[in-house]
Design an enzyme around this catalytic site. Sequence first.
Site, PDB file in Angstrom:
ATOM      1  N   CYS A  53      45.282  13.894  -4.635  1.00 37.77           N
ATOM      2  CA  CYS A  53      44.113  14.759  -4.737  1.00 37.77           C
ATOM      3  C   CYS A  53      42.841  13.927  -4.526  1.00 37.77           C
ATOM      4  O   CYS A  53      42.894  12.709  -4.381  1.00 37.77           O
ATOM      5  CB  CYS A  53      44.080  15.438  -6.096  1.00 37.77           C
ATOM      6  SG  CYS A  53      43.761  14.298  -7.469  1.00 37.77           S
ATOM      7  N   HIS A  66      47.165  11.546 -13.861  1.00 36.47           N
ATOM      8  CA  HIS A  66      47.987  11.706 -12.662  1.00 36.47           C
ATOM      9  C   HIS A  66      48.783  10.424 -12.459  1.00 36.47           C
ATOM     10  O   HIS A  66      48.346   9.331 -12.833  1.00 36.47           O
ATOM     11  CB  HIS A  66      47.120  11.949 -11.432  1.00 36.47           C
ATOM     12  CG  HIS A  66      46.456  13.280 -11.420  1.00 36.47           C
ATOM     13  ND1 HIS A  66      46.025  13.879 -10.257  1.00 36.47           N
ATOM     14  CD2 HIS A  66      46.134  14.143 -12.415  1.00 36.47           C
ATOM     15  CE1 HIS A  66      45.478  15.040 -10.524  1.00 36.47           C
ATOM     16  NE2 HIS A  66      45.527  15.227 -11.836  1.00 36.47           N
ATOM     17  N   GLU A  81      49.238   8.598  -9.899  1.00 30.41           N
ATOM     18  CA  GLU A  81      48.517   7.573  -9.131  1.00 30.41           C
ATOM     19  C   GLU A  81      47.536   6.791 -10.010  1.00 30.41           C
ATOM     20  O   GLU A  81      47.460   5.562  -9.921  1.00 30.41           O
ATOM     21  CB  GLU A  81      47.729   8.216  -7.975  1.00 30.41           C
ATOM     22  CG  GLU A  81      48.570   9.001  -7.004  1.00 30.41           C
ATOM     23  CD  GLU A  81      48.648  10.489  -7.317  1.00 30.41           C
ATOM     24  OE1 GLU A  81      48.617  11.283  -6.367  1.00 30.41           O
ATOM     25  OE2 GLU A  81      48.748  10.857  -8.510  1.00 30.41           O
ATOM     26  N   CYS A 138      42.357  11.080  -7.209  1.00 28.40           N
ATOM     27  CA  CYS A 138      43.247   9.932  -7.012  1.00 28.40           C
ATOM     28  C   CYS A 138      42.891   9.160  -5.743  1.00 28.40           C
ATOM     29  O   CYS A 138      42.905   7.927  -5.741  1.00 28.40           O
ATOM     30  CB  CYS A 138      44.692  10.394  -6.992  1.00 28.40           C
ATOM     31  SG  CYS A 138      45.233  11.051  -8.591  1.00 28.40           S
TER      32      CYS A 138
END
Length: 155
Positions: free
Chosen positions: A84, A54, A56, A87
């Site tokens: 999410c 991801h 992040e 993260c």
Amino acid sequence: MVEDDERFMRLALIEAEKAAGEGETPIGAVAVLNGKVIAKARNKREIWNDPTAHAEIIALKKAAKKLNRWRLSDITLYVTLEPCAMCAGAMVLARIDRLVFGCTDPKAGSCGTLYNILQDKRLNHQAEIKTGVLEKECGALLKKFFKGLRNKRSL
């Protein structure tokens, strides 16, 4: 501060647009220290075949590497979509000071929508959260991307 938040979110949007161009879900992240960008990232799950890739997570890893430390307590992370649970958990463990995100995520948002991991008093660290920065632009990019996917599938 508002101008800075919008400026850095625009950089995150550029990363998100690059992700869309690569066939990735268009999410971008920018890590900032003392008003300077130290890391930029975008989703790479499809390209890397990695469920943890991801934007992040990649931005946190780049920032830690650049600063040569895992504690990122003086970092502000700008993300186009509400993070999410994975993260948000990584942000708590990295001890970031502040999260700024564009639009909420009604299906996985863990920084105020479904959960609020970054401000859960039961955890060892909490961070300031600012939402809605360039919300329309961030949301429009995601809507356009997913509409394109639906159109491809219907052909």
